[in-house]
Design a protein around this motif. Structure first.
Motif, PDB file in Angstrom:
ATOM      1  N   TYR A   1       6.060  -9.304  -6.886  1.00  0.00           N
ATOM      2  CA  TYR A   1       5.039  -9.626  -7.643  1.00  0.00           C
ATOM      3  C   TYR A   1       3.672  -8.711  -7.422  1.00  0.00           C
ATOM      4  O   TYR A   1       3.480  -8.104  -8.196  1.00  0.00           O
ATOM      5  CB  TYR A   1       4.406 -11.092  -7.457  1.00  0.00           C
ATOM      6  CG  TYR A   1       5.340 -12.151  -8.127  1.00  0.00           C
ATOM      7  CD1 TYR A   1       6.450 -12.894  -7.550  1.00  0.00           C
ATOM      8  CD2 TYR A   1       5.245 -12.353  -9.593  1.00  0.00           C
ATOM      9  CE1 TYR A   1       7.247 -13.473  -8.154  1.00  0.00           C
ATOM     10  CE2 TYR A   1       5.774 -13.545 -10.014  1.00  0.00           C
ATOM     11  CZ  TYR A   1       7.029 -13.892  -9.384  1.00  0.00           C
ATOM     12  OH  TYR A   1       7.833 -15.141 -10.033  1.00  0.00           O
ATOM     13  N   ALA A   2       3.488  -8.537  -6.066  1.00  0.00           N
ATOM     14  CA  ALA A   2       2.455  -7.597  -5.889  1.00  0.00           C
ATOM     15  C   ALA A   2       2.370  -7.433  -4.335  1.00  0.00           C
ATOM     16  O   ALA A   2       3.003  -7.940  -3.544  1.00  0.00           O
ATOM     17  CB  ALA A   2       0.993  -8.265  -6.050  1.00  0.00           C
TER      18      ALA A   2
ATOM     19  N   HIS B   1      -0.323  -6.316  -1.450  1.00  0.00           N
ATOM     20  CA  HIS B   1      -1.959  -6.505  -1.112  1.00  0.00           C
ATOM     21  C   HIS B   1      -2.040  -5.470   0.448  1.00  0.00           C
ATOM     22  O   HIS B   1      -1.375  -5.815   1.189  1.00  0.00           O
ATOM     23  CB  HIS B   1      -2.490  -7.664  -0.624  1.00  0.00           C
ATOM     24  CG  HIS B   1      -2.442  -8.724  -1.755  1.00  0.00           C
ATOM     25  ND1 HIS B   1      -2.705 -10.118  -1.700  1.00  0.00           N
ATOM     26  CD2 HIS B   1      -1.964  -8.619  -3.047  1.00  0.00           C
ATOM     27  CE1 HIS B   1      -2.459 -10.650  -2.840  1.00  0.00           C
ATOM     28  NE2 HIS B   1      -2.082  -9.822  -3.656  1.00  0.00           N
TER      29      HIS B   1
ATOM     30  N   TYR C   1      -5.147  -5.338   3.381  1.00  0.00           N
ATOM     31  CA  TYR C   1      -6.458  -5.676   3.863  1.00  0.00           C
ATOM     32  C   TYR C   1      -6.786  -4.824   4.995  1.00  0.00           C
ATOM     33  O   TYR C   1      -6.233  -4.339   5.734  1.00  0.00           O
ATOM     34  CB  TYR C   1      -6.093  -7.183   4.108  1.00  0.00           C
ATOM     35  CG  TYR C   1      -5.913  -8.353   3.081  1.00  0.00           C
ATOM     36  CD1 TYR C   1      -4.514  -8.162   2.757  1.00  0.00           C
ATOM     37  CD2 TYR C   1      -6.727  -8.843   2.692  1.00  0.00           C
ATOM     38  CE1 TYR C   1      -4.240  -9.215   1.593  1.00  0.00           C
ATOM     39  CE2 TYR C   1      -6.549  -9.814   1.391  1.00  0.00           C
ATOM     40  CZ  TYR C   1      -5.285  -9.783   1.136  1.00  0.00           C
ATOM     41  OH  TYR C   1      -4.890 -10.869   0.088  1.00  0.00           O
TER      42      TYR C   1
ATOM     43  N   ALA D   1      -9.723  -7.836   1.322  1.00  0.00           N
ATOM     44  CA  ALA D   1      -8.631  -7.046   0.374  1.00  0.00           C
ATOM     45  C   ALA D   1      -9.127  -5.486   0.209  1.00  0.00           C
ATOM     46  O   ALA D   1     -10.298  -5.345  -0.328  1.00  0.00           O
ATOM     47  CB  ALA D   1      -8.283  -7.635  -0.903  1.00  0.00           C
TER      48      ALA D   1
ATOM     49  N   VAL E   1      -4.885  -4.408  -4.477  1.00  0.00           N
ATOM     50  CA  VAL E   1      -3.893  -4.869  -4.912  1.00  0.00           C
ATOM     51  C   VAL E   1      -3.008  -4.223  -5.747  1.00  0.00           C
ATOM     52  O   VAL E   1      -3.385  -3.432  -6.655  1.00  0.00           O
ATOM     53  CB  VAL E   1      -4.302  -6.335  -5.982  1.00  0.00           C
ATOM     54  CG1 VAL E   1      -3.223  -7.038  -6.600  1.00  0.00           C
ATOM     55  CG2 VAL E   1      -4.957  -6.977  -4.977  1.00  0.00           C
TER      56      VAL E   1
ATOM     57  N   THR F   1       0.878  -3.519  -7.937  1.00  0.00           N
ATOM     58  CA  THR F   1       1.823  -4.385  -8.789  1.00  0.00           C
ATOM     59  C   THR F   1       2.814  -3.423  -9.111  1.00  0.00           C
ATOM     60  O   THR F   1       4.095  -4.202  -9.407  1.00  0.00           O
ATOM     61  CB  THR F   1       1.043  -5.112  -9.788  1.00  0.00           C
ATOM     62  OG1 THR F   1       0.460  -4.348 -10.754  1.00  0.00           O
ATOM     63  CG2 THR F   1      -0.040  -6.277  -9.385  1.00  0.00           C
TER      64      THR F   1
ATOM     65  N   ARG G   1       3.594 -10.219  -2.063  1.00  0.00           N
ATOM     66  CA  ARG G   1       3.634 -11.517  -2.704  1.00  0.00           C
ATOM     67  C   ARG G   1       5.134 -11.205  -3.624  1.00  0.00           C
ATOM     68  O   ARG G   1       5.447 -10.732  -4.331  1.00  0.00           O
ATOM     69  CB  ARG G   1       2.350 -11.939  -3.757  1.00  0.00           C
ATOM     70  CG  ARG G   1       1.114 -12.272  -3.065  1.00  0.00           C
ATOM     71  CD  ARG G   1       0.204 -12.385  -4.099  1.00  0.00           C
ATOM     72  NE  ARG G   1       0.339 -13.773  -4.209  1.00  0.00           N
ATOM     73  CZ  ARG G   1      -0.668 -14.521  -4.995  1.00  0.00           C
ATOM     74  NH1 ARG G   1      -1.761 -13.979  -5.225  1.00  0.00           N
ATOM     75  NH2 ARG G   1      -0.403 -15.991  -5.365  1.00  0.00           N
TER      76      ARG G   1
END
Lengths: 113, 115
Positions: A31-32, A34, A36, A46, A49, A51, A93
């Protein structure tokens, strides 16, 4: 890749050097991804992000790329500064459901003045 | 704007004592909520996450439990602490229900030392 893997685990660079880290993750059910930054005595924040396969993101001297087909992302820091010293975490994710966010072990960067 | 608070910031507890860490989010509704732990020398481990009131997913079998009695409240508990429960605990939230890609926003953290 069954889990989230980051390399190297730690890194010492001189101020002004450029550096990069790798995040490998399961490529299924994506889904994605990230990124950090976690500074000492603070909470993770963060950076990016991402995708889409082929995504490239940039924030100042820091940039990241994403390959969802092969399950990896690179984070680049150009001209490292002492304030870049932190642990950099990636978190995909998708695997196990999009609500579940599992972090890699991180890359601890120390920039030496 | 959204804010997240967790407390207490630090605590020192004897082995076998109970634990309660609390986290609340303001300025949003129906967030996904998370508890993470960083043990000494280790990475950030997902303990629990919740997509709604009373809905808890446990990632690690251990003597900890989590509850979500209200939409924006997430509680981490233990009936009897172990030495291995020592660590830095972080609460986090993300987006609205159904939002699949947004980043996590973290609380200030709670450092637990079990003696």
């Amino acid at each position: 890749i069954l889990n989230v893997e980051q390399s190297p685990q730690s890194l010492h660079v001189q101020e002004g050097d450029s550096t990069n880290f790798t995040c490998s993750f399961p490529s299924s059910n994506f889904y994605a991804l990230h990124w950090y930054r976690w500074e000492t005595a603070k909470s993770p924040e963060a950076l990016f992000v991402m995708t889409l396969n082929g995504d490239e993101k940039k924030k100042g001297r820091i940039s990241a790329t994403l390959n969802t087909k092969e399950g990896y992302s690179y984070l680049y820091i150009k001209g490292s500064q002492p304030e870049d010293s932190a642990t950099y975490l990636c978190a995909p994710r998708g695997s196990g459901g999009y609500q579940k966010v599992t972090f890699g072990t991180g890359t601890k960067l120390q920039v030496i003045p | 704007s959204q804010t997240i608070h967790q407390w207490p910031a630090t605590l020192v507890q004897p082995v076998g004592s109970p634990l309660s860490l609390e986290c609340t989010v303001e300025g949003t509704s129906n967030p996904n909520l998370y508890w993470y732990r960083q043990a000494a020398g280790r990475g950030l481990q997902l303990l629990f996450y919740s997509v709604g009131i009373g809905q808890i997913s446990s990632e690690v079998p251990q003597n900890l439990s989590a509850s979500r009695p209200q939409d924006r409240q997430f509680i981490l508990s233990s009936k009897k602490l172990l030495l291995s429960d020592s660590g830095f605990y972080l609460c986090a939230w993300s987006g609205l229900a159904g939002e699949a890609t947004g980043e996590l926003f973290f609380g200030e953290g709670s450092r637990l030392t079990v003696l």
